[in-house]
Design an enzyme around this catalytic site. Structure first.
Site: not given
Ligand code: GUN
Length: 289
Positions: A54, A98, A123
């Protein structure tokens, strides 16, 4: 028959290019640099890789990217204090905590996600954004299901009037996927671990989305000939190998189009996160590009 391969990288690069153009306009016309802060707690190895990807993609597109690493033992209160600071920071347009969180703060996951200002919730997990999605006001939409929809749209695969079946009812994928497909006029069924006669339902799907986290769960006999199959699963088998929720080799002989794993939906998720960050910046500054 061998299905059309839906290459995630190809479609993600189109979304990233469009996002990069918007970032340029925001910078040049409005002096706004979109900012994204990812908060990661502890040392979960898969999460470390996701967060690194990311960060790298954010920098490539010209987003002001920041990663805050907190120790495994951090308290809920400390995490909430960090979020409160980010909510107040005008340079931060998007906040992402996360998941999964360490076991001791997992019970407070909802409280933590709800602490993020809805306009910074890239998100799309905050109940305000969930409610908007469910009432047809798509604003900040969860990245993975939104990526699946963009993939269908960019590949010119029609949704309207189709029978869609979603395997899995998670808040991150299954439920938002249901709303996104429904809003685009599909007839949608959501299946889960208690669904009876599952294969009879999946065999009716023109569009089948698998998001259950079970390696190679969807076999060739569960798929209608000519169906479009979207595999959201990322399952680690053995030491290194990653497989999806779909038995790719068998299903590609039945489907008309299919996403591979890896190289399918995963790369689209990051592209949609950057798309959401740019959207969040536009919402906060009340501009549209
Ligand atoms: N962990 C796995 N997929 C995601 C996601 O789309 N967002 C977040 N915040 N954590 C994740």
């Amino acid at each position: 028959m061998s299905a059309q391969l839906l290459d995630g990288k190809f479609f993600a690069s189109q979304i990233k290019e469009e996002t990069r153009r918007k970032i340029e306009i925001l910078k040049q016309q409005y002096d706004i640099t979109p900012g994204l802060t990812v908060v990661i707690v502890g040392e979960n190895p898969a999460s470390q890789i996701y967060v690194a990807n990311k960060h790298k993609t954010s920098l490539e597109l010209g987003v002001n990217s920041q990663v805050i690493r907190l120790p495994e033992q951090v308290s809920k209160e400390e995490l909430l204090t960090v979020i409160a600071g980010l909510n107040q920071d005008p340079a931060v347009h998007g906040i992402l905590v996360q998941l999964p969180l360490p076991e001791h703060i997992k019970p407070y996951e909802s409280e933590i996600l709800e602490a993020i200002q809805p306009v910074k919730d890239v998100d799309g997990f905050h109940p305000v954004n969930v409610g908007k999605l469910a009432t047809g006001q798509e604003e900040l939409v969860p990245c993975t299901p939104h990526g699946c929809i963009r993939l269908l749209e960019l590949a010119d695969l029609p949704i309207k009037g189709k029978r869609a079946v979603v395997l899995g009812r998670s808040n991150i994928v299954g439920k938002p996927m249901f709303h996104l497909l429904l809003a685009r006029h599909a007839t949608v069924t959501v299946c889960h671990s208690r669904t009876q006669d599952l294969a009879a339902i999946t065999r009716e799907a023109d569009i089948l989305v698998a998001a259950i986290g079970k390696p190679k769960f969807v076999t060739g006999d569960m798929v209608k000939p000519g169906a479009v199959v979207i595999d959201v699963g990322i399952n680690r088998v053995g030491d290194k190998k990653i497989v999806g929720d779909v038995d790719f080799d068998a299903v590609k002989e039945v489907a008309s189009a299919i996403t591979p794993v890896p190289g399918g939906v995963g790369v689209l998720t990051i592209a949609m996160l950057l798309y959401n960050t740019v959207k969040a910046a536009q919402i906060q500054h009340k501009v549209q590009v």
